[in-house]
Design a protein around this motif. Structure first.
Motif, PDB file in Angstrom:
ATOM      1  N   GLY A 260       0.742  -1.243   0.000  1.00  0.00           N
ATOM      2  CA  GLY A 260       0.000   0.000   0.000  1.00  0.00           C
ATOM      3  C   GLY A 260       0.774   1.297   0.000  1.00  0.00           C
ATOM      4  O   GLY A 260       1.580   1.559  -0.866  1.00  0.00           O
ATOM      5  N   GLU A 261       0.514   2.122   1.005  1.00  0.00           N
ATOM      6  CA  GLU A 261       1.018   3.491   1.066  1.00  0.00           C
ATOM      7  C   GLU A 261       2.519   3.525   1.321  1.00  0.00           C
ATOM      8  O   GLU A 261       3.022   2.918   2.260  1.00  0.00           O
ATOM      9  N   ILE A 262       3.225   4.257   0.476  1.00  0.00           N
ATOM     10  CA  ILE A 262       4.680   4.405   0.606  1.00  0.00           C
ATOM     11  C   ILE A 262       4.955   5.768   1.238  1.00  0.00           C
ATOM     12  O   ILE A 262       4.446   6.789   0.753  1.00  0.00           O
ATOM     13  N   PRO A 263       5.775   5.826   2.291  1.00  0.00           N
ATOM     14  CA  PRO A 263       6.047   7.113   2.952  1.00  0.00           C
ATOM     15  C   PRO A 263       6.747   8.105   2.024  1.00  0.00           C
ATOM     16  O   PRO A 263       7.662   7.750   1.283  1.00  0.00           O
ATOM     17  N   THR A 264       6.322   9.354   2.072  1.00  0.00           N
ATOM     18  CA  THR A 264       6.926  10.413   1.255  1.00  0.00           C
ATOM     19  C   THR A 264       8.404  10.567   1.583  1.00  0.00           C
ATOM     20  O   THR A 264       9.218  10.794   0.682  1.00  0.00           O
ATOM     21  N   ASP A 265       8.759  10.448   2.861  1.00  0.00           N
ATOM     22  CA  ASP A 265      10.172  10.569   3.266  1.00  0.00           C
ATOM     23  C   ASP A 265      11.042   9.534   2.563  1.00  0.00           C
ATOM     24  O   ASP A 265      12.171   9.827   2.182  1.00  0.00           O
ATOM     25  N   PHE A 266      10.533   8.316   2.406  1.00  0.00           N
ATOM     26  CA  PHE A 266      11.283   7.277   1.714  1.00  0.00           C
ATOM     27  C   PHE A 266      11.584   7.709   0.281  1.00  0.00           C
ATOM     28  O   PHE A 266      12.698   7.555  -0.209  1.00  0.00           O
TER      29      PHE A 266
ATOM     30  N   VAL B 183      24.943  10.323  -8.666  1.00  0.00           N
ATOM     31  CA  VAL B 183      25.032  10.553 -10.102  1.00  0.00           C
ATOM     32  C   VAL B 183      24.304   9.475 -10.911  1.00  0.00           C
ATOM     33  O   VAL B 183      24.779   9.017 -11.935  1.00  0.00           O
ATOM     34  N   CYS B 184      23.142   9.068 -10.432  1.00  0.00           N
ATOM     35  CA  CYS B 184      22.305   8.149 -11.202  1.00  0.00           C
ATOM     36  C   CYS B 184      21.474   8.962 -12.193  1.00  0.00           C
ATOM     37  O   CYS B 184      21.042  10.072 -11.880  1.00  0.00           O
ATOM     38  N   ASP B 185      21.265   8.397 -13.373  1.00  0.00           N
ATOM     39  CA  ASP B 185      20.473   9.078 -14.390  1.00  0.00           C
ATOM     40  C   ASP B 185      18.977   8.947 -14.141  1.00  0.00           C
ATOM     41  O   ASP B 185      18.208   9.802 -14.557  1.00  0.00           O
ATOM     42  N   LYS B 186      18.576   7.884 -13.490  1.00  0.00           N
ATOM     43  CA  LYS B 186      17.170   7.662 -13.159  1.00  0.00           C
ATOM     44  C   LYS B 186      17.085   6.966 -11.803  1.00  0.00           C
ATOM     45  O   LYS B 186      17.939   6.157 -11.446  1.00  0.00           O
ATOM     46  N   ALA B 187      16.029   7.278 -11.063  1.00  0.00           N
ATOM     47  CA  ALA B 187      15.709   6.573  -9.821  1.00  0.00           C
ATOM     48  C   ALA B 187      14.468   5.733 -10.098  1.00  0.00           C
ATOM     49  O   ALA B 187      13.430   6.263 -10.500  1.00  0.00           O
ATOM     50  N   ILE B 188      14.593   4.430  -9.900  1.00  0.00           N
ATOM     51  CA  ILE B 188      13.497   3.507 -10.167  1.00  0.00           C
ATOM     52  C   ILE B 188      13.013   2.933  -8.846  1.00  0.00           C
ATOM     53  O   ILE B 188      13.795   2.363  -8.089  1.00  0.00           O
ATOM     54  N   PHE B 189      11.724   3.093  -8.583  1.00  0.00           N
ATOM     55  CA  PHE B 189      11.124   2.532  -7.375  1.00  0.00           C
ATOM     56  C   PHE B 189      10.416   1.239  -7.750  1.00  0.00           C
ATOM     57  O   PHE B 189       9.487   1.243  -8.556  1.00  0.00           O
TER      58      PHE B 189
ATOM     59  N   VAL C 193       3.192   5.521  -5.076  1.00  0.00           N
ATOM     60  CA  VAL C 193       4.454   6.142  -5.500  1.00  0.00           C
ATOM     61  C   VAL C 193       4.205   7.116  -6.649  1.00  0.00           C
ATOM     62  O   VAL C 193       4.689   8.255  -6.624  1.00  0.00           O
ATOM     63  N   LYS C 194       3.455   6.699  -7.654  1.00  0.00           N
ATOM     64  CA  LYS C 194       3.186   7.578  -8.787  1.00  0.00           C
ATOM     65  C   LYS C 194       2.436   8.837  -8.346  1.00  0.00           C
ATOM     66  O   LYS C 194       2.707   9.935  -8.828  1.00  0.00           O
ATOM     67  N   GLY C 195       1.495   8.682  -7.425  1.00  0.00           N
ATOM     68  CA  GLY C 195       0.755   9.838  -6.905  1.00  0.00           C
ATOM     69  C   GLY C 195       1.651  10.809  -6.155  1.00  0.00           C
ATOM     70  O   GLY C 195       1.549  12.027  -6.319  1.00  0.00           O
ATOM     71  N   LYS C 196       2.555  10.278  -5.352  1.00  0.00           N
ATOM     72  CA  LYS C 196       3.478  11.133  -4.606  1.00  0.00           C
ATOM     73  C   LYS C 196       4.469  11.831  -5.533  1.00  0.00           C
ATOM     74  O   LYS C 196       4.803  12.998  -5.334  1.00  0.00           O
ATOM     75  N   ILE C 197       4.950  11.119  -6.559  1.00  0.00           N
ATOM     76  CA  ILE C 197       5.845  11.743  -7.534  1.00  0.00           C
ATOM     77  C   ILE C 197       5.123  12.903  -8.219  1.00  0.00           C
ATOM     78  O   ILE C 197       5.673  13.991  -8.355  1.00  0.00           O
TER      79      ILE C 197
ATOM     80  N   HIS D  48      10.808   7.004 -11.445  1.00  0.00           N
ATOM     81  CA  HIS D  48       9.801   6.139 -12.050  1.00  0.00           C
ATOM     82  C   HIS D  48       9.461   5.015 -11.077  1.00  0.00           C
ATOM     83  O   HIS D  48      10.286   4.629 -10.258  1.00  0.00           O
ATOM     84  N   ALA D  49       8.268   4.481 -11.212  1.00  0.00           N
ATOM     85  CA  ALA D  49       7.849   3.356 -10.381  1.00  0.00           C
ATOM     86  C   ALA D  49       7.322   2.246 -11.282  1.00  0.00           C
ATOM     87  O   ALA D  49       6.595   2.508 -12.239  1.00  0.00           O
ATOM     88  N   ILE D  50       7.736   1.018 -10.974  1.00  0.00           N
ATOM     89  CA  ILE D  50       7.242  -0.150 -11.699  1.00  0.00           C
ATOM     90  C   ILE D  50       7.048  -1.285 -10.700  1.00  0.00           C
ATOM     91  O   ILE D  50       7.661  -1.304  -9.635  1.00  0.00           O
ATOM     92  N   THR D  51       6.205  -2.232 -11.082  1.00  0.00           N
ATOM     93  CA  THR D  51       6.028  -3.417 -10.251  1.00  0.00           C
ATOM     94  C   THR D  51       7.091  -4.439 -10.626  1.00  0.00           C
ATOM     95  O   THR D  51       7.702  -4.369 -11.698  1.00  0.00           O
ATOM     96  N   SER D  52       7.290  -5.398  -9.752  1.00  0.00           N
ATOM     97  CA  SER D  52       8.266  -6.457 -10.035  1.00  0.00           C
ATOM     98  C   SER D  52       7.858  -7.241 -11.276  1.00  0.00           C
ATOM     99  O   SER D  52       8.708  -7.646 -12.069  1.00  0.00           O
ATOM    100  N   ASP D  53       6.560  -7.430 -11.496  1.00  0.00           N
ATOM    101  CA  ASP D  53       6.089  -8.138 -12.691  1.00  0.00           C
ATOM    102  C   ASP D  53       6.429  -7.372 -13.965  1.00  0.00           C
ATOM    103  O   ASP D  53       6.801  -7.965 -14.985  1.00  0.00           O
ATOM    104  N   GLU D  54       6.321  -6.034 -13.924  1.00  0.00           N
ATOM    105  CA  GLU D  54       6.670  -5.222 -15.090  1.00  0.00           C
ATOM    106  C   GLU D  54       8.170  -5.301 -15.369  1.00  0.00           C
ATOM    107  O   GLU D  54       8.577  -5.355 -16.532  1.00  0.00           O
TER     108      GLU D  54
END
Length: 126
Positions: free
Chosen positions: A58-64, A76-82, A93-97, A114-120
């Motif tokens: 469910g809900e992911i903390p904004t601080d995280f 120096v990462c080009d993208k952060a993937i959650f 996650v997408k809502g908080k972003i 960006h956020a993706i599921t493990s299945d994706e």
């Protein structure tokens, strides 16, 4: 506690896509769960993806999210993937972003995080 099965799947997926893979990386800004790195051309910069495994359910903390993005930027990462386990976490996650992006500032968060599921993630190599 980190989901070691998910970490191993992420590492295996990165290797299958010809990335150099490192786990539990900390170059001074804080630990990043997994980093995929690839240099496709001698005259182009190295491309780095930083993966963060979200707490389950469910809900992911904004601080995280904000701390993880800061770690990725300072490393120096080009993208952060959650990487999340379920659709409820993905929506969180997408809502908080989106909410953080609407505040404004120099960084357009929706282009960086960006956020993706493990299945994706696993579906990308099947």
């Amino acid at each position: 506690m980190k989901d070691t099965e998910l970490i191993n799947e992420c590492k295996a997926t990165g290797r299958a896509l010809n990335y150099e893979v490192q786990s539990a990386v900390d170059i001074g800004a804080g630990e990043i769960d997994v980093i995929w790195t690839r240099k496709d051309h001698a005259n182009l910069p190295t491309f780095k993806l930083g993966f963060f495994f979200c707490p389950t359910g469910g809900e992911i903390p904004t601080d995280f999210l904000t701390q993880s993005v800061a770690k990725a930027l300072l490393s120096v990462c080009d993208k952060a993937i959650f990487l999340v386990h379920d659709d409820a976490s993905l929506k969180s996650v997408k809502g908080k972003i989106h909410a953080l992006d609407s505040i404004g500032g120099v960084l357009q968060l929706k282009k960086y995080a960006h956020a993706i599921t493990s299945d994706e993630l696993l579906g990308g190599i099947r």
